[in-house]
Motif scaffolding. Structure first.
Motif, mmCIF file in Angstrom:
data_model
loop_
_atom_site.group_PDB
_atom_site.id
_atom_site.type_symbol
_atom_site.label_atom_id
_atom_site.label_comp_id
_atom_site.label_asym_id
_atom_site.label_seq_id
_atom_site.Cartn_x
_atom_site.Cartn_y
_atom_site.Cartn_z
ATOM 1 N N UNK A 213 44.937 42.643 30.173
ATOM 2 C CA UNK A 213 44.891 42.775 31.630
ATOM 3 C C UNK A 213 43.583 42.225 32.196
ATOM 4 N N UNK A 214 43.699 41.695 33.390
ATOM 5 C CA UNK A 214 42.528 41.242 34.144
ATOM 6 C C UNK A 214 42.231 42.300 35.184
ATOM 7 N N UNK A 215 41.009 42.830 35.176
ATOM 8 C CA UNK A 215 40.652 43.976 36.009
ATOM 9 C C UNK A 215 39.765 43.555 37.185
ATOM 10 N N UNK B 190 42.404 47.438 40.252
ATOM 11 C CA UNK B 190 43.644 46.663 40.272
ATOM 12 C C UNK B 190 43.745 45.935 38.939
ATOM 13 N N UNK B 191 44.885 46.097 38.269
ATOM 14 C CA UNK B 191 45.075 45.509 36.938
ATOM 15 C C UNK B 191 46.234 44.512 36.956
ATOM 16 N N UNK B 192 45.969 43.298 36.490
ATOM 17 C CA UNK B 192 47.010 42.268 36.397
ATOM 18 C C UNK B 192 47.302 41.977 34.928
ATOM 19 N N UNK B 193 48.559 42.110 34.543
ATOM 20 C CA UNK B 193 48.971 41.836 33.169
ATOM 21 C C UNK B 193 48.969 40.322 32.941
ATOM 22 N N UNK B 194 48.076 39.856 32.084
ATOM 23 C CA UNK B 194 47.978 38.419 31.806
ATOM 24 C C UNK B 194 48.304 38.131 30.347
ATOM 25 N N UNK B 195 49.095 39.029 29.729
ATOM 26 C CA UNK B 195 49.431 38.866 28.314
ATOM 27 C C UNK B 195 50.118 37.526 28.066
ATOM 28 N N UNK B 196 51.159 37.212 28.852
ATOM 29 C CA UNK B 196 51.889 35.959 28.672
ATOM 30 C C UNK B 196 50.990 34.760 28.959
ATOM 31 N N UNK B 197 50.163 34.906 29.977
ATOM 32 C CA UNK B 197 49.242 33.820 30.321
ATOM 33 C C UNK B 197 48.275 33.553 29.171
#
Length: 339
Positions: free
Chosen positions: A230-232, A248-255
């Protein structure tokens, strides 16, 4: 003397006719476009509140024939919604005034001390306070909606204890915990066990440097046991009277997996380019050398068949190398598509 011309409907709940006449005179002296509604009992006042929808302010005597004191205030508030209430009483009891004001009434005025100016100011202040609170509540609702309905997981935690204070629906859906479970957890509980040291180091760094919005990239553990990248983004905000941290947390696993795949492929391509450039150079050099020898030999020379055979051998070798390069490149494309 200039009167205030804003249109107002004022409900005066007062059982003493003399006191009402005095209050009515004060109001008419300061306002030019008011409607004064007079009721003498609690029951009749409640009936008026139910039938008349545009009352702007209530002036309430603290002692009525059918109810009085704190109970009277509470009951009127139950039916008045957000209409400001100003208490008018003959008792100058400071303790009582504090109790009544703590219930949310706008002002507490002593009848013997009021005059047109005092009652006018009390009404204007009460209306302004109502407008301010309405705007504040609207603003709070907007921010609450932005938090609750954000498509990205968001949460609020206490920096001193690391406990979750609130999380939005997206966080509940993403991480798999209920709101109640989150509120019994700390931010350590969503980190892989082997990342605790990294988390503590990050928290310490934020204490010693100027806080900014971007916090970094971290690994989080879902309730299912899955680990995501995740990007925080986070910042300090005021929440329920204290400074807390909004995240705010963005899931960037696939990226991250995609970037990692591209980086791996780039390395492979560099390796292919370097290796094959050396492998290709050997048959190509032989091919060029044989061609030069052919140029020097006469057509009827006994060496010509041998040299032509060497050209064929080098050509086949070169063709095989090129086919291998194409095959390896295609296999990389297929792996990318599968990912």
């Amino acid at each position: 003397m200039t009167k205030d011309d804003q249109p107002l409907s004022i409900l005066v709940i007062e059982d003493n006719p003399g006191d009402f006449m005095l209050i009515d005179d004060f109001l008419l002296e300061k306002f030019s476009a008011i409607k004064v509604i007079h009721e003498e009992t609690f029951e009749s006042a409640i009936a008026e509140l139910k039938s008349f929808e545009n009352i702007d302010i209530i002036l309430l005597d603290l002692i009525l024939p059918d109810m009085k004191g704190e109970q009277l205030v509470e009951k009127v508030q139950e039916h008045s919604g957000n209409i400001p209430i100003i208490i008018l009483t003959g008792y100058s009891d400071i303790g009582l005034a504090r109790k009544i004001l703590s219930k949310g009434v706008s002002d507490f005025l002593i009848k013997d001390e009021i005059n047109p100016e005092i009652i006018y100011k009390a009404i204007i202040y009460a209306l302004e306070r109502k407008n301010y609170i309405t705007k504040l509540n609207t603003s709070k609702k907007i921010y609450r909606d932005l938090f609750d309905f954000s498509p990205q997981p968001m949460w609020i935690f206490d920096p001193s204890t690391l406990h979750f204070l609130n999380v939005n629906k997206a966080a509940i859906n993403k991480y798999g915990y209920t709101l109640e479970e989150f509120k019994n957890m700390t931010i350590k509980d969503i980190r892989p066990k082997n990342h605790m040291e990294f988390l503590e180091k990050s928290l310490e760094e934020r204490k010693t440097r100027d806080p900014d919005t971007y916090a970094g990239v971290f690994f989080h553990a879902l309730k299912s046991g899955e680990t995501i990248c995740v990007e925080i983004y986070s910042n300090d905000i005021e929440y329920e009277g204290r400074t807390v941290r909004l995240v705010l947390a963005s899931d960037i696993t696939e990226k991250q997996e995609y970037v990692s795949t591209i980086e791996t492929q780039n390395k492979k391509l560099r390796d292919i380019a370097w290796t094959q450039s050396h492998v290709v150079r050997a048959p190509l050099s032989r091919l060029l050398g044989v061609i030069n020898l052919l140029d020097l030999e006469p057509n009827d020379s006994e060496e010509v068949p041998f040299l032509l055979e060497q050209i064929k051998v080098s050509g086949k070798e070169l063709d095989k190398i090129i086919q291998d390069i194409v095959a390896e490149t295609r296999s990389m494309d297929i792996k990318t598509l599968k990912r």
